[in-house]
Design an enzyme around this catalytic site. Structure first.
Site, PDB file in Angstrom:
ATOM      1  CG  PHE A 137      49.316 -35.855 -13.585  1.00  0.00           C
ATOM      2  CD1 PHE A 137      50.391 -35.361 -12.866  1.00  0.00           C
ATOM      3  CD2 PHE A 137      49.172 -35.474 -14.911  1.00  0.00           C
ATOM      4  CE1 PHE A 137      51.306 -34.492 -13.457  1.00  0.00           C
ATOM      5  CE2 PHE A 137      50.077 -34.618 -15.515  1.00  0.00           C
ATOM      6  CZ  PHE A 137      51.149 -34.123 -14.782  1.00  0.00           C
ATOM      7  CE1 TYR A 138      47.235 -34.576 -18.194  1.00  0.00           C
ATOM      8  CE2 TYR A 138      46.577 -36.854 -17.878  1.00  0.00           C
ATOM      9  CZ  TYR A 138      47.381 -35.918 -18.489  1.00  0.00           C
ATOM     10  OH  TYR A 138      48.331 -36.311 -19.389  1.00  0.00           O
ATOM     11  CB  VAL A 139      41.657 -34.484 -10.882  1.00  0.00           C
ATOM     12  CG1 VAL A 139      40.923 -33.840  -9.711  1.00  0.00           C
ATOM     13  CG2 VAL A 139      40.669 -35.233 -11.785  1.00  0.00           C
ATOM     14  CG  PHE A 141      47.971 -29.801 -13.188  1.00  0.00           C
ATOM     15  CD1 PHE A 141      48.809 -28.713 -13.011  1.00  0.00           C
ATOM     16  CD2 PHE A 141      48.471 -31.074 -12.943  1.00  0.00           C
ATOM     17  CE1 PHE A 141      50.128 -28.882 -12.616  1.00  0.00           C
ATOM     18  CE2 PHE A 141      49.791 -31.259 -12.551  1.00  0.00           C
ATOM     19  CZ  PHE A 141      50.616 -30.167 -12.383  1.00  0.00           C
TER      20      PHE A 141
END
Length: 166
Positions: A137-139, A141
């Site tokens: 999820f963070y990757v 972004f």
């Protein structure tokens, strides 16, 4: 987002009793520690509600990261440790997952981090993902993975500004 309140600071009037993200540590934090940490200054917790019930939240705190734990772009020309803001928690109730609320909360958190960086020195936003799914999820972004822990990720403030169009 339609049907959801804008993210705002948590208060003792918020109904957190039925919140269930599927991650017990996040649910327990919201129910047992978020308000106290917020009031005592350990972190700032922001919630979004639907029909008077908390359906998503995140928490921010100040922090730092050692050079050895930071990607090259984060540590370049920075003191050791590097000043960061910690996105310590982010969760969405199971009933609301898959509707873009997590992305909306992350963008709101990033916007608040950018505002803070305008007043104090902050190089990056740091997250400690709970598992590989959260890391992905963070990757998505553009968070960069730490060279020492694949579940620790950072987003440079200049990339944060670009992400929110600032």
């Amino acid at each position: 987002m339609s049907g959801y309140s804008a993210p705002r600071r948590i208060s003792d009037a918020d109904d957190v009793t039925s919140f269930s993200s599927g991650e017990p540590s996040l649910d327990d934090y919201l129910r047992k520690r978020a308000l106290a940490n917020h009031v005592q200054g350990g972190s700032r917790c922001f919630v979004t509600c639907r029909d008077g019930r908390v359906v998503g939240f995140y928490a921010l705190a100040s922090g730092s990261v050692a050079h050895a734990d930071a990607p090259g772009r984060v540590r370049r020309n920075m003191p050791d440790p590097v000043p960061v803001i910690l996105l310590s928690r982010l969760a969405v109730d199971r009933k609301e997952q898959g509707r873009g609320l997590g992305s909306h909360l992350l963008r709101d958190a990033i916007g608040r981090c950018v505002q803070a960086a305008d007043s104090i020195g902050l190089r990056a936003i740091l997250v400690h993902a709970l598992h590989d799914e959260a890391r992905a999820f963070y990757v998505h972004f553009d968070f960069e993975i730490s060279p020492t822990d694949p579940l620790h990720l950072m987003l440079l403030m200049k990339d944060a500004r670009a992400l929110i169009g600032d």
